[in-house]
Structure formats: structure tokens, C-alpha cells
Write an enzyme that holds these catalytic residues in place. Structure first.
Site, mmCIF file in Angstrom:
data_model
loop_
_atom_site.group_PDB
_atom_site.id
_atom_site.type_symbol
_atom_site.label_atom_id
_atom_site.label_comp_id
_atom_site.label_asym_id
_atom_site.label_seq_id
_atom_site.Cartn_x
_atom_site.Cartn_y
_atom_site.Cartn_z
ATOM 1 N N HIS A 177 -5.637 5.793 -15.879
ATOM 2 C CA HIS A 177 -6.103 6.450 -14.654
ATOM 3 C C HIS A 177 -5.939 5.574 -13.422
ATOM 4 C CE1 HIS A 177 -8.833 9.106 -17.413
ATOM 5 N NE2 HIS A 177 -7.565 9.498 -17.397
ATOM 6 N N CYS A 237 6.764 7.045 -1.901
ATOM 7 C CA CYS A 237 7.724 6.049 -2.376
ATOM 8 C C CYS A 237 7.106 5.031 -3.320
ATOM 9 C CB CYS A 237 8.369 5.330 -1.197
ATOM 10 S SG CYS A 237 7.246 4.282 -0.245
ATOM 11 N N CYS A 270 2.117 5.810 4.886
ATOM 12 C CA CYS A 270 3.020 4.736 4.502
ATOM 13 C C CYS A 270 3.895 4.316 5.680
ATOM 14 C CB CYS A 270 3.883 5.199 3.328
ATOM 15 S SG CYS A 270 5.096 4.000 2.758
#
Length: 252
Positions: A126, A137, A158
Site C-alpha cells: 500500500h 510520471c 509535479c
């Protein structure tokens, strides 16, 4: 077989550990409760106080992303203060002794690594909450970077591909990690003692590993405060505190 008391359970467990060549532990939230990290389903657990945020909601809603990060940073003092408990240390002792090749865990707290397991030998089904990843990405980010961005303008995206950044954990509705599932399957199939520790064994597909090991010929031990749906199939069930149960194996 359900142990009649803690002492007899520990003695039988000790005999099974001594007889085993390859032990695979499978750990859930119960092993970390003595470290101060609450579990999910028990009274006062995380999910009794906050509804889980599914992955699709995290992806589609900026508000959900902000709430997810608010919750994570609210938990930071708890995670930062947590140290490996007796259960973690006992398993690390068996790992150093060569009994355990790797450990499979549902936990996200990094405590097995801190206890002495090589990161390469911790199979995290998990994920891990001590760092973050871009969901596009996969670029990794440390939490200090996320916290700075979050305090300035909310949940960050990101810097490489502009997709959302989330803790490196697996949320409801998010695909399980292929490599971790492959390794866990292989470990379950090739051990001779499988220890299910502190897991309610209701979250699938992870909950299928104890029976996979059993069906491949391993002895199955379940150590958990509460009954599980797989107790009837186990060779030994110990319904006692995990730290007290495994404490005698610390340093062995």
C-alpha cells in the site's frame, strides 16, 4: 488452533519458528499501534474520524487534494515520533538471523525499514507515506518540498509534467503496484511459515496472501487482537497484544 493463553501461544510459535527455514511475515496496522500510530477500523481509528478520499476524487478535485495533504501534515508529528515497536524489532531479529528473506506489509509508516530491514526486502503493498510521488510520471518528492508548496498555494503539481503529487501510498480505487504484488505472491508461494500479524484480513487483494501460502504448503499463524475470517484455516491463532506476543523474540 486458537492458543488458550499467551504463554502457550508464544511457546508454540517459538517451536514453529525454530522448525521453519523460510518465514514470511505479513503485517497490518495492528503491529504499529503500540508505536502511537492509530489503525483504521478500530474505535478511534483513522477511518472513524475521517472518510477515506478515493483516488478518483483526489485526481478530479483540487479540494480533495488539499484535504488529503491537510490530513497528512496533521499526522506528521505522529509519524515523526513513531519508533519501531516490539513486533517490528522481533521480526528484524529473525531477518538478521536469516530466517526471513523479506517482509510483506500493508503498512505505510516505514517502521520496518527503521527497525533494520533493507528497503529492498520490504514489500509495500500500500505504498509509503514518508515521501510523495507524481501520479503521472512517478517523480519522487520529499515531504518538506510538498509542505512548502502546500503552505504557499495548496496541493502541488509535479514540476516535470504538471500532474498532481500525492503521498506515495495506494488509495482506494488506485491500482495495486504490480511489482510488489508479484514479489508478495512469490514469497507466499515459497515459504514454509507465514505469519499474518496485525491485519484484519479484509482488504483485498492483500488479504489473499495468507491462504495462498497455506495452499502452497506453509504453516499459517495469525496474530491479531480481533478474530479474522481466516482464523479457522490457521495452524495457530494468537489473539493477544502483538508486542507482548512477539516481544520474547526480540534479539533472538
Amino acid at each position: 488452533m486458537i492458543a488458550s493463553d499467551l504463554r502457550s501461544g508464544v511457546e508454540r510459535l517459538g517451536d514453529m519458528i525454530a522448525a521453519a527455514s523460510i518465514i514470511v511475515p505479513f503485517t497490518g496496522a495492528g503491529i504499529s499501534t503500540e508505536c502511537g500510530i492509530p489503525d483504521f477500523r478500530s474505535p478511534g481509528g483513522l477511518w472513524t474520524r475521517n472518510r477515506p478520499i478515493p483516488f478518483d476524487e483526489f485526481v478530479s478535485s483540487p479540494e480533495a487534494r488539499d484535504e488529503a495533504w491537510r490530513r497528512r501534515f496533521a499526522m506528521e508529528p505522529t509519524f515523526a515520533a513513531a519508533k519501531p515497536g516490539r513486533g517490528h524489532r522481533a521480526l528484524a531479529s529473525l531477518y538478521r538471523a536469516g530466517k526471513i528473506p523479506a517482509i510483506v506489509t500493508q503498512n505505510i509508516d516505514n517502521l520496518h525499514q527503521v527497525s533494520g530491514f533493507s528497503a529492498d526486502h520490504v514489500v509495500e503493498l500500500h505504498g509509503n507515506t514518508t515521501y510523495a510521488r507524481c501520479i503521472g510520471c512517478g517523480q519522487a518528492y520529499d515531504l518538506a518540498w510538498v509542505r512548502k508548496r502546500f503552505d504557499e498555494s495548496g496541493a502541488p503539481d509535479c514540476t516535470a509534467c504538471d500532474e498532481p503529487v500525492k503521498t506515495a501510498t495506494i488509495s482506494f480505487g488506485q491500482a495495486m503496484p504490480d511489482e510488489a504484488m508479484r514479489r508478495a505472491t512469490e514469497l507466499a508461494q515459497h515459504c514454509d511459515l507465514f505469519l499474518a500479524i496485525g491485519s484484519s484480513l479484509v482488504v483485498w487483494p492483500a488479504a489473499g496472501f495468507p491462504m495462498l501460502a497455506k495452499n502452497c504448503g506453509a504453516k499459517l499463524v495469525i496474530i491479531n487482537n480481533e478474530p479474522t475470517e481466516q482464523d479457522e484455516f490457521a495452524d495457530l491463532v494468537i489473539r493477544h497484544d502483538i508486542g507482548e506476543t512477539l516481544g520474547p523474540f526480540v534479539g533472538n
